[in-house]
Design an enzyme around this catalytic site. Structure first.
Site, PDB file in Angstrom:
ATOM      1  N   ASP A 177     -14.529  -3.646  -5.444  1.00 56.38           N
ATOM      2  CA  ASP A 177     -13.081  -3.612  -5.296  1.00 56.38           C
ATOM      3  C   ASP A 177     -12.361  -4.261  -6.473  1.00 56.38           C
ATOM      4  O   ASP A 177     -11.461  -3.669  -7.069  1.00 56.38           O
ATOM      5  CB  ASP A 177     -12.680  -4.311  -3.993  1.00 56.38           C
ATOM      6  CG  ASP A 177     -11.183  -4.422  -3.825  1.00 56.38           C
ATOM      7  OD1 ASP A 177     -10.597  -3.568  -3.151  1.00 56.38           O
ATOM      8  OD2 ASP A 177     -10.584  -5.372  -4.373  1.00 56.38           O
ATOM      9  N   THR A 205      -8.378  -1.990  -2.439  1.00 60.61           N
ATOM     10  CA  THR A 205      -8.972  -0.721  -2.876  1.00 60.61           C
ATOM     11  C   THR A 205     -10.040  -0.261  -1.895  1.00 60.61           C
ATOM     12  O   THR A 205     -10.143   0.918  -1.574  1.00 60.61           O
ATOM     13  CB  THR A 205      -9.557  -0.860  -4.289  1.00 60.61           C
ATOM     14  OG1 THR A 205      -8.543  -1.346  -5.172  1.00 60.61           O
ATOM     15  CG2 THR A 205     -10.055   0.479  -4.806  1.00 60.61           C
ATOM     16  N   ASP A 206     -10.842  -1.197  -1.399  1.00 65.06           N
ATOM     17  CA  ASP A 206     -11.810  -0.865  -0.347  1.00 65.06           C
ATOM     18  C   ASP A 206     -11.091  -0.338   0.888  1.00 65.06           C
ATOM     19  O   ASP A 206     -11.510   0.662   1.498  1.00 65.06           O
ATOM     20  CB  ASP A 206     -12.624  -2.102   0.038  1.00 65.06           C
ATOM     21  CG  ASP A 206     -13.796  -2.355  -0.888  1.00 65.06           C
ATOM     22  OD1 ASP A 206     -14.217  -1.421  -1.588  1.00 65.06           O
ATOM     23  OD2 ASP A 206     -14.294  -3.494  -0.909  1.00 65.06           O
ATOM     24  N   LEU A 207     -10.020  -1.008   1.275  1.00 61.02           N
ATOM     25  CA  LEU A 207      -9.299  -0.609   2.485  1.00 61.02           C
ATOM     26  C   LEU A 207      -8.664   0.770   2.321  1.00 61.02           C
ATOM     27  O   LEU A 207      -8.718   1.602   3.235  1.00 61.02           O
ATOM     28  CB  LEU A 207      -8.230  -1.648   2.823  1.00 61.02           C
ATOM     29  CG  LEU A 207      -8.764  -3.032   3.205  1.00 61.02           C
ATOM     30  CD1 LEU A 207      -7.620  -4.032   3.314  1.00 61.02           C
ATOM     31  CD2 LEU A 207      -9.538  -2.968   4.508  1.00 61.02           C
ATOM     32  N   GLY A 210     -11.351   3.333   2.605  1.00 62.99           N
ATOM     33  CA  GLY A 210     -11.741   3.501   4.001  1.00 62.99           C
ATOM     34  C   GLY A 210     -10.783   4.381   4.766  1.00 62.99           C
ATOM     35  O   GLY A 210     -11.192   5.232   5.566  1.00 62.99           O
TER      36      GLY A 210
END
Length: 432
Positions: A177, A205-207, A210
């Site tokens: 991220d 960025t991960d979220l 997802g």
């Protein structure tokens, strides 16, 4: 329990609702009966599969027998173990893992062992969806690539989450991220105007990735309902971040305008930023001229609204530094709580800068029940942020706590037809 006709996006003829206490079909979760094999770790993938599990999907989280998902070891903080907790050999459940894995079942499998691969093939052959976040090509080595699996399960939706995508010069690079925030523009626009670039306070960025993966899987299920055929869905942190640059990306692509850091300020709206008060901070925005007039009235400076330097937003942008200094001086006369009382009532956008404790004690957070409590077999009662979506006026409440490592291994193997002797042999061989 009751039985209903299975929707066309599922693979079998009937579905039995196991989780609904009511006998009304209205209470069926949208994805009840969908089976998902989850080969993801850390945050982007687990967040996607958790949101799918919130909607009722049976998510089977496949983990390494020795340590499981990397985030299981990310302590402190963690949830304190109960005195007689199962699996006393395991460390405390990490807060990080608990926040992204509710409603799932955990099976431990050694994917490098041939028997582990066979069991995984069995699971996937019965699944509707597979979600993985390995480096492109890695799963092909185990016979688990999309083209390999679709031969046995042509209805399979295969969702691949990577750092940079499956092609291009960076395709084999792992994705983190904080690195993508830096490399894909976000960090460049985050931070104070004259300060260093900074990351966002959560792994945004991960979220984002997802969420993109979650919606893409839902769309693929709808497509399969029309065609009967599965899909290869690809999401990457790099592309998700770029797609989320919104107006910053559009400003550059359409007008060639490079971006810069503005802190909490807005390049085209004044005032629009955080201001210090007597005791803390408050966010104030006057997005149009009438809101600026309201602000002037609220801070008892009506003459500002008639000042030719500030009448129109373009004027305020031109004289930004002068106006901001005047507002800062005025807002510094009172506490944040006092300004919250003075600014309310006329549609002026403003908000105190709440810490996390204040966020969860916010009256709206309490009214909307943003926290739910579940019982974890190793940690007792734990609190988690509730699902953000409601269906038919009801929150998608958790129906399983986040699993401890391997909690459902035997249960899942029994569903595949393995008997006690077979399971014992797999355990002794280190497959599970």
């Amino acid at each position: 329990m009751f039985t209903i006709a299975r929707p066309p996006y599922l693979s079998k003829a009937l579905v039995t609702c196991r989780r609904c206490l009511s006998t009304s079909p209205v209470d069926i979760r949208p994805l009840d009966g969908v089976k998902i094999v989850d080969l993801t770790r850390v945050l982007a993938g687990p967040m996607a599969t958790m949101m799918l599990s919130d909607l009722g999907a049976d998510v089977i989280k496949v983990e390494n027998p020795k340590h499981g998902d990397d985030t299981r070891s990310w302590t402190p903080p963690g949830a304190e173990k109960l005195p007689n907790a199962p699996r006393p050999d395991l460390p405390a459940e990490s807060a990080y893992f608990l926040q992204a894995n509710r409603n799932k079942r955990s099976i431990t499998l050694n994917m490098k062992a041939p028997k582990g691969q066979e069991i995984l093939q069995e699971l996937i052959s019965q699944a509707d969806v597979l979600v993985e976040n390995y480096i492109p090509g890695k799963l092909d080595q185990y016979g688990l690539g999309y083209e390999q699996l679709r031969r046995n399960n042509p209805r399979l939706i295969y969702c691949s989450i990577t750092g940079y995508g499956s092609t291009g010069p960076y395709s084999k690079q792992p994705g983190y991220d904080v690195a993508i925030e830096a490399e894909a523009g976000l960090m460049h626009i985050t931070g104070e105007r004259d300060g260093r670039p900074v990351k966002v306070g959560v792994a945004v960025t991960d979220l984002l990735t997802g969420h993109f993966a979650h919606s893409a899987v839902l769309a693929a299920l709808i497509k399969r309902g029309r065609t009967g055929i599965g899909s290869l869905v690809e999401c990457s942190l790099f592309e998700s971040q770029i797609a989320s640059l919104a107006n910053i990306a559009s400003n550059y692509l359409i007008a060639g305008q490079e971006a810069s850091r503005w802190g909490t300020q807005h390049p085209s709206i004044v005032p629009y930023q955080v201001f210090p008060t007597k005791d803390s901070y408050i966010m104030v925005s006057a997005g149009n001229d009438s809101q600026f007039v309201t602000l002037c009235e609220k801070v008892f400076e009506r003459n500002w609204a008639q000042d030719e330097r500030f009448v129109k937003n373009a004027d305020r942008v031109k004289h930004r530094q002068i106006l901001i200094a005047m507002i800062e001086e005025r807002l510094g006369d009172h506490t944040t709580a006092e300004w919250v009382n003075k600014l309310g009532g006329k549609g002026l956008p403003f908000a105190p800068i709440n810490n996390i404790e204040q966020t969860f004690s916010h009256p709206q957070a309490i009214a909307r029940k943003v926290v739910e409590e579940v019982y974890h077999p190793r940690a007792g009662k734990i609190k988690m942020p509730a699902a953000a979506v409601s269906y038919d006026g009801k929150k998608m409440a958790a129906y399983r706590p986040p699993p401890y490592l391997g909690q459902h291994t035997e249960e899942i193997l029994e569903e595949l037809g393995h008997d006690a002797q077979s399971i014992a042999a797999l355990r002794s061989e280190g497959v599970i």
